[in-house]
Motif scaffolding. Structure first.
Motif, PDB file in Angstrom:
ATOM      1  N   ARG A  42       0.572  -1.424  -0.060  1.00 19.71           N
ATOM      2  CA  ARG A  42       0.058   0.000  -0.108  1.00 19.71           C
ATOM      3  C   ARG A  42       0.975   1.574   0.007  1.00 19.71           C
ATOM      4  NH1 ARG A  42      -4.240  -0.562   3.348  1.00 19.71           N
ATOM      5  NH2 ARG A  42      -5.986  -0.993   2.032  1.00 19.71           N
ATOM      6  N   GLU A  43       0.518   2.268  -0.717  1.00 20.94           N
ATOM      7  CA  GLU A  43       1.228   3.714  -0.987  1.00 20.94           C
ATOM      8  C   GLU A  43       0.635   4.583  -1.060  1.00 20.94           C
ATOM      9  OE1 GLU A  43       5.897   2.628  -2.023  1.00 20.94           O
ATOM     10  OE2 GLU A  43       5.145   4.012  -3.656  1.00 20.94           O
ATOM     11  N   VAL A  44       0.711   5.873  -0.955  1.00 22.71           N
ATOM     12  CA  VAL A  44      -0.168   6.491  -1.552  1.00 22.71           C
ATOM     13  C   VAL A  44       1.347   7.658  -2.460  1.00 22.71           C
ATOM     14  CG1 VAL A  44      -0.928   9.407  -1.359  1.00 22.71           C
ATOM     15  CG2 VAL A  44      -0.620   7.631   0.730  1.00 22.71           C
ATOM     16  N   THR A  45       0.333   7.470  -3.434  1.00 23.62           N
ATOM     17  CA  THR A  45       1.210   8.116  -4.859  1.00 23.62           C
ATOM     18  C   THR A  45       1.918   9.686  -4.654  1.00 23.62           C
ATOM     19  OG1 THR A  45      -0.709   8.599  -6.239  1.00 23.62           O
ATOM     20  CG2 THR A  45       0.183   6.317  -6.181  1.00 23.62           C
ATOM     21  N   PRO A  46       2.528  10.118  -5.577  1.00 21.08           N
ATOM     22  CA  PRO A  46       3.181  11.195  -5.123  1.00 21.08           C
ATOM     23  C   PRO A  46       1.294  12.353  -5.656  1.00 21.08           C
ATOM     24  CG  PRO A  46       4.719  11.010  -6.750  1.00 21.08           C
ATOM     25  CD  PRO A  46       3.952   9.538  -6.055  1.00 21.08           C
ATOM     26  N   THR A  47       0.775  11.875  -6.951  1.00 20.11           N
ATOM     27  CA  THR A  47      -0.536  12.437  -7.295  1.00 20.11           C
ATOM     28  C   THR A  47      -1.621  12.106  -5.940  1.00 20.11           C
ATOM     29  OG1 THR A  47      -0.755  10.558  -8.291  1.00 20.11           O
ATOM     30  CG2 THR A  47       0.203  12.247  -9.741  1.00 20.11           C
ATOM     31  N   ASN A  48      -1.251  11.492  -4.673  1.00 19.61           N
ATOM     32  CA  ASN A  48      -2.269  11.663  -4.178  1.00 19.61           C
ATOM     33  C   ASN A  48      -3.528  10.429  -4.196  1.00 19.61           C
ATOM     34  OD1 ASN A  48      -2.840  12.895  -0.641  1.00 19.61           O
ATOM     35  ND2 ASN A  48      -4.574  13.204  -2.042  1.00 19.61           N
ATOM     36  N   CYS A  49      -2.970   9.469  -4.994  1.00 18.63           N
ATOM     37  CA  CYS A  49      -4.312   8.819  -5.371  1.00 18.63           C
ATOM     38  C   CYS A  49      -2.916   7.395  -4.088  1.00 18.63           C
ATOM     39  CB  CYS A  49      -3.367   7.942  -6.334  1.00 18.63           C
ATOM     40  SG  CYS A  49      -4.258   8.614  -7.786  1.00 18.63           S
ATOM     41  N   LEU A  50      -4.075   6.440  -3.990  1.00 17.05           N
ATOM     42  CA  LEU A  50      -4.168   5.232  -2.693  1.00 17.05           C
ATOM     43  C   LEU A  50      -4.339   4.131  -3.571  1.00 17.05           C
ATOM     44  CD1 LEU A  50      -3.686   4.426   0.076  1.00 17.05           C
ATOM     45  CD2 LEU A  50      -6.060   3.720   0.114  1.00 17.05           C
ATOM     46  N   ILE A  51      -2.809   3.707  -3.442  1.00 15.23           N
ATOM     47  CA  ILE A  51      -3.220   2.543  -4.508  1.00 15.23           C
ATOM     48  C   ILE A  51      -2.038   0.986  -3.489  1.00 15.23           C
ATOM     49  CG2 ILE A  51      -2.467   3.397  -6.789  1.00 15.23           C
ATOM     50  CD1 ILE A  51       0.761   2.803  -5.722  1.00 15.23           C
ATOM     51  N   SER A  52      -2.550   0.134  -3.472  1.00 18.89           N
ATOM     52  CA  SER A  52      -2.888  -1.460  -2.214  1.00 18.89           C
ATOM     53  C   SER A  52      -3.405  -2.358  -3.383  1.00 18.89           C
ATOM     54  CB  SER A  52      -4.594  -0.999  -1.460  1.00 18.89           C
ATOM     55  OG  SER A  52      -4.129  -0.345  -1.113  1.00 18.89           O
ATOM     56  N   ARG A  53      -2.482  -3.380  -2.463  1.00 19.48           N
ATOM     57  CA  ARG A  53      -2.559  -4.422  -2.941  1.00 19.48           C
ATOM     58  C   ARG A  53      -3.359  -5.380  -1.955  1.00 19.48           C
ATOM     59  NH1 ARG A  53       1.458  -7.381  -6.573  1.00 19.48           N
ATOM     60  NH2 ARG A  53       0.743  -6.801  -8.197  1.00 19.48           N
ATOM     61  N   ARG A  54      -3.812  -6.956  -2.290  1.00 26.52           N
ATOM     62  CA  ARG A  54      -4.544  -7.235  -1.485  1.00 26.52           C
ATOM     63  C   ARG A  54      -4.694  -8.551  -1.334  1.00 26.52           C
ATOM     64  NH1 ARG A  54     -10.601  -5.302   0.872  1.00 26.52           N
ATOM     65  NH2 ARG A  54     -11.237  -5.090  -0.680  1.00 26.52           N
ATOM     66  N   LEU A  55      -4.829  -9.836  -0.840  1.00 25.08           N
ATOM     67  CA  LEU A  55      -4.035 -10.663  -0.969  1.00 25.08           C
ATOM     68  C   LEU A  55      -5.014 -11.941  -0.266  1.00 25.08           C
ATOM     69  CD1 LEU A  55      -2.874 -13.468  -1.927  1.00 25.08           C
ATOM     70  CD2 LEU A  55      -1.577 -13.928   0.193  1.00 25.08           C
ATOM     71  N   LEU A  56      -5.768 -12.553  -1.060  1.00 18.21           N
ATOM     72  CA  LEU A  56      -7.152 -13.475  -0.570  1.00 18.21           C
ATOM     73  C   LEU A  56      -7.037 -14.515  -0.750  1.00 18.21           C
ATOM     74  CD1 LEU A  56     -10.082 -11.095  -2.450  1.00 18.21           C
ATOM     75  CD2 LEU A  56      -9.750 -10.577   0.296  1.00 18.21           C
ATOM     76  N   THR A  57      -7.486 -15.574  -0.141  1.00 19.16           N
ATOM     77  CA  THR A  57      -7.510 -16.753   0.143  1.00 19.16           C
ATOM     78  C   THR A  57      -8.851 -17.235  -0.001  1.00 19.16           C
ATOM     79  OG1 THR A  57      -6.944 -17.873   2.500  1.00 19.16           O
ATOM     80  CG2 THR A  57      -5.402 -17.742   1.427  1.00 19.16           C
ATOM     81  N   LYS A  58      -8.861 -18.167  -0.815  1.00 19.89           N
ATOM     82  CA  LYS A  58     -10.891 -18.463  -1.175  1.00 19.89           C
ATOM     83  C   LYS A  58     -10.696 -20.239  -0.754  1.00 19.89           C
ATOM     84  CE  LYS A  58     -12.174 -14.832  -3.484  1.00 19.89           C
ATOM     85  NZ  LYS A  58     -13.207 -13.852  -4.530  1.00 19.89           N
ATOM     86  N   THR A  59     -11.911 -20.311  -0.480  1.00 22.61           N
ATOM     87  CA  THR A  59     -12.548 -22.415  -0.886  1.00 22.61           C
ATOM     88  C   THR A  59     -12.153 -22.114  -2.375  1.00 22.61           C
ATOM     89  OG1 THR A  59     -14.745 -22.067  -0.475  1.00 22.61           O
ATOM     90  CG2 THR A  59     -13.531 -22.385   1.201  1.00 22.61           C
ATOM     91  N   SER A  60     -12.028 -23.240  -2.892  1.00 18.04           N
ATOM     92  CA  SER A  60     -11.792 -23.506  -4.341  1.00 18.04           C
ATOM     93  C   SER A  60     -12.712 -24.715  -4.729  1.00 18.04           C
ATOM     94  CB  SER A  60     -10.911 -23.435  -4.864  1.00 18.04           C
ATOM     95  OG  SER A  60     -10.322 -24.119  -6.069  1.00 18.04           O
ATOM     96  N   ARG A  61     -13.609 -24.789  -4.340  1.00 25.56           N
ATOM     97  CA  ARG A  61     -14.373 -26.192  -5.123  1.00 25.56           C
ATOM     98  C   ARG A  61     -14.792 -26.278  -6.470  1.00 25.56           C
ATOM     99  NH1 ARG A  61     -17.143 -29.022  -0.763  1.00 25.56           N
ATOM    100  NH2 ARG A  61     -17.410 -31.073  -2.186  1.00 25.56           N
TER     101      ARG A  61
END
Lengths: 210, 116
Positions: A42-61
Motif C-alpha cells: 500500500r502506498e500513497v502516490t505523489p499524485t495523492n492516489c491510494l494504491i493497494s494490493r490485497r491477497l485473499l484466499t478463497k475456498t476452491s471447490r
C-alpha cells in the motif's frame, strides 16, 4: 479462447461510503468462501492516489466432473490478488482482481471501475468486466462456462455483500429476506450453470472416444 | 455446483484437504473508542500469527481513510508503524507458505486487455 463478460451495477450510497465499505466488506453473510484477507502492499502516490494490493484466499471447490481432471495434490484453497487505485480528486476507484493459483486450469480476471453515478450524485456506479480462460486440452470450453457461471453468481454475492456492509455501517439492520432471496437466486444460477457445464463436459468426453 | 452447498448460517469452520486451519470468524469485543463498531466480525490473516497485527492496522487505516484521505487531508499517515509490524509478519507468512505473489506488476495482468 477467452470468454468476456461485462455488466454494470449500482449502489445507492455515495462514492465515499462505497470506498470505505470496500475495505471493510469482508466478512459478510455472502462471503463464507473467503477465508483470509491481507493487505500486502500500500502506498500513497505523489499524485495523492491510494494504491493497494490485497491477497485473499478463497475456498476452491470444483464440481465433481471437473475434479476428476485435477491433479490429486491440487490445493482446495485458491489465492487471489486484488490491485486497486483510489483517486480522491477524480472520485474514482479502479480495481483489478485475478487468481494466482490454479491459473492454468482456469484464469479469471476482473476489472471494476467505481464512479459517482452521473444521474444521481449520491449513488455509485460500478462497471465490471471479466475475462475467463482455460488451457485444459479438450475441456477448456466446459471450464470456461463453469468459470463464467460461477463469476456471475459471485457478482450477485459481491453486490449483496456490499449492500449488507453499507447498511451496517449506517446503523441499519439489513433485512434477512434480502439474504434469503439472494441465496435462492444464486442457487438457481448455479444449478443452471452446473447443468450446462456438465453437458459440455460429457460432449467433450464422448469426442475423446471417437 | 458442489461448492454452492454453503449455508448461510455464518461461521462454518472449513478444514480442507491440505490441512491448513479453517477460518473461524470471531466477533471483536467492543472497543470503548468505537461504540458503533461493536460486534463487527473480522477476517483472519493468511498468517495465523498476524491476525491481531492485521486488525490493529485495519482499524487505524479505516479511520485515516474515511476521516483524512477521502477528505483531502494530506497531513501525515498515523498508521506507518502498525503497517510496518503487520507487513513484517504477513510477508514472512507468505514466503513460508510459498504463495506466488511475486513477479506481477501493479495492475499488471490487464495491461494488454482489449477494451469492451
Amino acid at each position: 479462447m477467452v470468454k468476456y463478460f461485462c455488466c454494470a451495477g449500482l449502489l445507492k450510497n455515495t462514492w465515499d461510503q462505497v470506498c470505505v465499505a470496500f475495505w471493510q466488506r469482508y466478512p459478510n453473510p455472502y462471503s463464507n468462501h473467503v477465508l483470509t484477507e491481507d493487505i500486502i502492499f500500500r502506498e500513497v502516490t505523489p499524485t495523492n492516489c491510494l494504491i493497494s494490493r490485497r491477497l485473499l484466499t478463497k475456498t476452491s471447490r470444483a464440481p465433481r466432473w471437473m475434479e476428476r481432471y485435477l491433479p490429486k495434490h491440487m490445493a482446495s484453497s485458491a489465492y487471489i490478488i486484488e490491485d486497486s487505485i483510489v483517486d480522491p480528486q477524480k472520485r474514482t476507484m479502479t480495481t483489478l482482481t485475478w487468481n494466482i493459483s490454479h491459473a492454468r486450469l482456469m484464469s479469471v480476471e476482473e476489472r471494476c471501475h467505481y464512479r459517482i453515478n452521473p444521474e444521481n450524485g449520491s449513488w455509485t456506479e460500478i462497471k465490471r468486466e471479466a475475462w475467463v480462460s482455460s488451457n485444459v486440452y479438450g475441456l477448456s470450453r466446459a471450464i470456461q462456462e463453469f468459470g463464467l457461471a460461477r463469476f456471475k453468481t459471485g457478482v450477485t454475492k459481491t453486490m449483496k455483500g456490499f449492500e449488507y456492509v453499507l447498511a451496517k455501517m449506517q446503523g441499519e439492520t439489513p433485512s434477512r429476506t434480502l439474504a434469503e432471496t439472494a441465496t435462492e437466486r444464486a442457487r438457481e444460477t448455479a444449478l443452471a450453470a452446473k447443468e450446462k457445464a456438465k453437458d459440455l463436459a460429457s460432449h467433450a468426453q464422448k469426442k475423446q472416444y471417437v | 455446483m458442489a461448492h454452492s452447498k454453503e449455508s448461510h448460517s455464518a461461521h462454518v469452520v472449513v478444514a480442507d484437504r491440505v490441512g491448513t486451519a479453517g477460518r473461524s470468524s470471531r466477533f471483536r469485543s467492543s472497543v470503548v473508542s468505537e461504540p458503533k463498531r461493536c460486534f463487527f466480525p473480522e477476517m483472519n490473516s493468511v498468517g495465523e500469527a498476524c491476525t491481531e497485527l492485521k486488525r490493529e492496522y485495519d482499524t487505524c487505516f479505516n479511520r485515516w481513510f474515511a476521516e483524512k484521505f477521502l477528505k483531502g487531508d494530506r497531513s501525515g499517515d498515523p498508521c506507518t508503524e502498525s503497517f510496518r509490524k503487520y507487513q513484517r509478519c504477513v510477508q514472512a507468512a507468505i514466503k513460508e507458505k510459498e504463495i506466488p505473489i511475486d513477479g506481477v506488476d501493479f495492475m499488471g495482468p490487464n495491461k494488454d486487455k482489449p477494451e469492451s
